[in-house]
Scaffold this active site. Structure first.
Site, PDB file in Angstrom:
ATOM      1  N   GLU A 251       0.845  -1.189   0.000  1.00  0.00           N
ATOM      2  CA  GLU A 251       0.000   0.000   0.000  1.00  0.00           C
ATOM      3  C   GLU A 251       0.886   1.247   0.000  1.00  0.00           C
ATOM      4  O   GLU A 251       0.377   2.356   0.106  1.00  0.00           O
ATOM      5  CB  GLU A 251      -0.965  -0.007   1.183  1.00  0.00           C
ATOM      6  CG  GLU A 251      -0.317  -0.013   2.539  1.00  0.00           C
ATOM      7  CD  GLU A 251      -1.366   0.046   3.653  1.00  0.00           C
ATOM      8  OE1 GLU A 251      -1.523  -0.972   4.309  1.00  0.00           O
ATOM      9  OE2 GLU A 251      -2.000   1.093   3.847  1.00  0.00           O
TER      10      GLU A 251
ATOM     11  N   HIS B 135      -3.309  -9.035  12.154  1.00  0.00           N
ATOM     12  CA  HIS B 135      -2.639  -7.847  11.625  1.00  0.00           C
ATOM     13  C   HIS B 135      -2.302  -6.956  12.819  1.00  0.00           C
ATOM     14  O   HIS B 135      -3.152  -6.703  13.671  1.00  0.00           O
ATOM     15  CB  HIS B 135      -3.557  -7.108  10.645  1.00  0.00           C
ATOM     16  CG  HIS B 135      -3.063  -5.730  10.325  1.00  0.00           C
ATOM     17  ND1 HIS B 135      -1.808  -5.505   9.832  1.00  0.00           N
ATOM     18  CD2 HIS B 135      -3.631  -4.509  10.472  1.00  0.00           C
ATOM     19  CE1 HIS B 135      -1.627  -4.197   9.669  1.00  0.00           C
ATOM     20  NE2 HIS B 135      -2.722  -3.571  10.057  1.00  0.00           N
TER      21      HIS B 135
ATOM     22  N   CYS C 113      -3.653  -2.903   4.257  1.00  0.00           N
ATOM     23  CA  CYS C 113      -2.830  -3.960   4.863  1.00  0.00           C
ATOM     24  C   CYS C 113      -3.325  -5.359   4.533  1.00  0.00           C
ATOM     25  O   CYS C 113      -2.696  -6.353   4.912  1.00  0.00           O
ATOM     26  CB  CYS C 113      -2.786  -3.783   6.377  1.00  0.00           C
ATOM     27  SG  CYS C 113      -2.293  -2.123   6.855  1.00  0.00           S
TER      28      CYS C 113
HETATM   29  N1  CAA Z   1       0.908   4.143  30.341  1.00  0.00           N
HETATM   30  C1  CAA Z   1       0.213   3.101  29.830  1.00  0.00           C
HETATM   31  N2  CAA Z   1      -0.775   3.246  28.898  1.00  0.00           N
HETATM   32  C2  CAA Z   1      -1.042   4.475  28.451  1.00  0.00           C
HETATM   33  C3  CAA Z   1      -0.371   5.610  28.950  1.00  0.00           C
HETATM   34  C4  CAA Z   1       0.647   5.412  29.927  1.00  0.00           C
HETATM   35  N3  CAA Z   1       1.350   6.433  30.441  1.00  0.00           N
HETATM   36  N4  CAA Z   1      -0.874   6.699  28.331  1.00  0.00           N
HETATM   37  C5  CAA Z   1      -1.824   6.260  27.473  1.00  0.00           C
HETATM   38  N5  CAA Z   1      -1.935   4.925  27.560  1.00  0.00           N
HETATM   39  C6  CAA Z   1      -2.810   4.042  26.785  1.00  0.00           C
HETATM   40  C7  CAA Z   1      -4.213   4.567  26.612  1.00  0.00           C
HETATM   41  O1  CAA Z   1      -5.009   4.330  27.752  1.00  0.00           O
HETATM   42  C8  CAA Z   1      -4.644   3.799  25.392  1.00  0.00           C
HETATM   43  O2  CAA Z   1      -4.992   2.480  25.764  1.00  0.00           O
HETATM   44  P1  CAA Z   1      -6.364   1.809  25.215  1.00  0.00           P
HETATM   45  O3  CAA Z   1      -6.259   1.841  23.716  1.00  0.00           O
HETATM   46  O4  CAA Z   1      -6.324   0.443  25.775  1.00  0.00           O
HETATM   47  O5  CAA Z   1      -7.473   2.671  25.693  1.00  0.00           O
HETATM   48  C9  CAA Z   1      -3.368   3.670  24.576  1.00  0.00           C
HETATM   49  O6  CAA Z   1      -2.301   3.975  25.468  1.00  0.00           O
HETATM   50  C10 CAA Z   1      -3.295   4.633  23.390  1.00  0.00           C
HETATM   51  O7  CAA Z   1      -3.622   5.895  23.871  1.00  0.00           O
HETATM   52  P2  CAA Z   1      -4.500   6.910  23.010  1.00  0.00           P
HETATM   53  O8  CAA Z   1      -5.685   6.225  22.418  1.00  0.00           O
HETATM   54  O9  CAA Z   1      -4.708   8.138  23.806  1.00  0.00           O
HETATM   55  O10 CAA Z   1      -3.427   7.201  21.857  1.00  0.00           O
HETATM   56  P3  CAA Z   1      -3.492   8.151  20.623  1.00  0.00           P
HETATM   57  O11 CAA Z   1      -4.644   9.053  20.640  1.00  0.00           O
HETATM   58  O12 CAA Z   1      -2.146   8.754  20.552  1.00  0.00           O
HETATM   59  O13 CAA Z   1      -3.715   7.174  19.372  1.00  0.00           O
HETATM   60  C11 CAA Z   1      -3.601   5.401  17.826  1.00  0.00           C
HETATM   61  C12 CAA Z   1      -3.342   5.824  19.281  1.00  0.00           C
HETATM   62  C13 CAA Z   1      -5.052   5.657  17.469  1.00  0.00           C
HETATM   63  C14 CAA Z   1      -3.308   3.931  17.692  1.00  0.00           C
HETATM   64  C15 CAA Z   1      -2.655   6.240  16.919  1.00  0.00           C
HETATM   65  O14 CAA Z   1      -1.326   5.873  17.165  1.00  0.00           O
HETATM   66  C16 CAA Z   1      -2.939   6.062  15.439  1.00  0.00           C
HETATM   67  O15 CAA Z   1      -3.753   6.765  14.867  1.00  0.00           O
HETATM   68  N6  CAA Z   1      -2.237   5.095  14.757  1.00  0.00           N
HETATM   69  C17 CAA Z   1      -2.411   4.828  13.349  1.00  0.00           C
HETATM   70  C18 CAA Z   1      -3.720   4.114  13.051  1.00  0.00           C
HETATM   71  C19 CAA Z   1      -3.733   2.655  13.470  1.00  0.00           C
HETATM   72  O16 CAA Z   1      -2.724   2.017  13.609  1.00  0.00           O
HETATM   73  N7  CAA Z   1      -4.946   2.117  13.622  1.00  0.00           N
HETATM   74  C20 CAA Z   1      -5.130   0.727  13.946  1.00  0.00           C
HETATM   75  C21 CAA Z   1      -6.331   0.120  13.289  1.00  0.00           C
HETATM   76  S1  CAA Z   1      -6.260   0.419  11.515  1.00  0.00           S
HETATM   77  C22 CAA Z   1      -5.233  -0.798  10.888  1.00  0.00           C
HETATM   78  O17 CAA Z   1      -4.958  -1.754  11.535  1.00  0.00           O
HETATM   79  C23 CAA Z   1      -4.688  -0.607   9.518  1.00  0.00           C
HETATM   80  C24 CAA Z   1      -3.312  -0.059   9.614  1.00  0.00           C
HETATM   81  O18 CAA Z   1      -2.354  -0.809   9.652  1.00  0.00           O
HETATM   82  C25 CAA Z   1      -3.151   1.382   9.668  1.00  0.00           C
END
Ligand code: CAA
Length: 389
Positions: free
Chosen positions: A81, A235, A113
């Protein structure tokens, strides 16, 4: 009696550099617990300026050709991709770099993916039509999000090459599959952008919806029951996602989601993804590599696969691990591919992230940074120039 078709060999390659999440956390002030525990990532591969999906794909596939030769390969399917050209299949460059025979068809496949799983299933179909043939499936991706965005911590790069044929030495791919498609805008990359766009929360929800959808279809098609599986390869855009997905599946099926069970079901599949990061199409097969390289004997046991591609298309299917598979693994080479990476600091990573090839047709030589077997030497007249070391 139906013939046995599946993955006969599997090899992966990853980028030249590695960025530790501690360095990213120090730059953006994030508590490292969020990365190490919250998303389950320790580091991510960063490609050198002279690496791309072609050099990674060729590096992954070269050992497969060295071991088995190319005389039975009549199809190469390159899934990605992070495509480098809207017309020419990246696999054609790989075909040339590997010196494959001209009597081969080469094509590129895309659906986020999920692409490599489509490639694997199409390969099984081609081999079923002519069991004398083998198909080389290459999944190669560089995952790139905008700097200082939430997605930045979930980047990475890797390629997996799989040789698909009869009497596979590693995993026999089974019927049926459970499939699922839903038109969602959770993650996408318009042609004019280098970096993906993503709605993080929507993407997690869309993934979980796809887990449910594929499982429902898999069950309706007469698939195995959940308790039969020795392990689950998901994945892994980040390793925590596999845990979320598996808990969701167990809940959907009315099972307990105690930590021990979840860890037993998928704990071994995350070792490579945790340090390589998201490799998009390759990610679920890096999960398989980590499982096979670390598990006690899985010979004869069924393993589940959940392949998810944003947008979205997903598939749940099963494979039975072949007896004696451990004699055919590349565990040492896989560990070496991870350990050979050179650590890069945040500034070095940022410079690599920001570098772009010219788009005006001018001559450009890429700096010789990589040490792998193939490199992108430059670009001239809008043509990429590759070199073999
Ligand atoms: N200690 C431990 N845990 C902590 C923490 C700390 N100090 N601070 C935060 N966390 C935890 C949160 O509680 C949260 O846990 P849960 O998901 O269990 O609730 C986790 O860390 C992530 O925190 P946030 O949701 O606040 O993080 P974020 O807003 O920065 O976003 C994300 C995380 C959405 C994955 C972001 O990194 C992102 O957009 N990534 C790209 C998209 C992606 O990978 N999506 C996955 C599904 S799509 C897919 O699979 C296709 C692909 O390959 C892209």
């Amino acid at each position: 009696m139906s013939i046995s078709i599946g993955i006969h060999d599997l090899s992966f390659a990853t980028g030249e550099f590695v960025l530790a999440h501690t360095a990213l956390a120090a730059h953006n002030g994030t508590d490292i617990g969020k990365y190490h525990v919250g998303i389950g990532q320790e580091s991510m591969s960063v490609p050198a300026a002279d690496e791309d999906i072609v050099t990674l794909g060729a590096a992954a596939a070269a050992p497969v050709i060295a071991r088995h030769g190319a005389s039975r390969i009549r199809t190469v399917i390159f899934a990605t991709e992070s495509s480098i050209d809207q017309a020419k299949a990246a696999g054609v460059y790989v075909h040339s770099l590997l010196g494959l025979p001209s009597a081969v068809r080469v094509v590129e496949l895309k659906q986020a993916c999920y692409g490599a799983t489509a490639a694997l299933q199409f390969a099984v179909g081609l081999v079923r039509r002519d069991p004398a043939q083998q198909v080389l499936v290459i999944a190669s991706d560089v995952s790139k999000y905008e700097l200082d965005s939430p997605g930045e911590a979930t980047q990475g790069a890797a390629a997996v090459a799989m040789l698909v044929g009869v009497d596979p030495a590693l995993v026999r791919i089974e019927d049926p599959s459970g499939v699922f498609t839903a038109d969602v805008m959770d993650f996408w990359r318009p042609n004019y952008r280098d970096e993906a766009l993503v709605d993080g929360q929507e993407s997690v929800n869309a993934y979980l919806q796809a887990v449910e959808g594929t499982w429902k279809d898999y069950s309706e098609q007469g698939g195995r029951s959940l308790d039969e599986f020795a392990a689950f390869c998901y994945h892994q855009p980040f390793t925590k996602m596999a845990y979320k997905a598996h808990r969701h599946l167990l809940n959907t099926c009315g099972h307990d989601t105690d930590q021990d069970r979840v860890a037993r079901d998928l704990g071994l599949t995350t070792a490579y993804n945790r340090v390589i990061g998201n490799s998009y199409t390759a990610s679920v097969y890096l999960g398989l590599a980590a499982l096979l390289d670390q598990a006690d004997d899985l010979g004869g046991r069924p393993v589940a696969f959940l392949s998810y591609g944003s947008g979205s298309v997903a598939e749940f299917f099963a494979g039975t691990v072949a007896a004696g598979y451990r004699d055919h693994l590349r565990t040492k080479e896989h560990r070496a591919a991870i350990e050979r990476r050179t650590p890069v600091d945040y500034a070095g990573y940022r410079a690599l992230h920001e570098q772009r090839l010219p788009t005006d047709g001018s001559d450009h030589a890429t700096p010789a940074q990589s040490t792998g077997p193939y490199r992108l030497a430059g670009i001239s007249g809008h043509k990429r120039i590759y070199e073999t070391r």
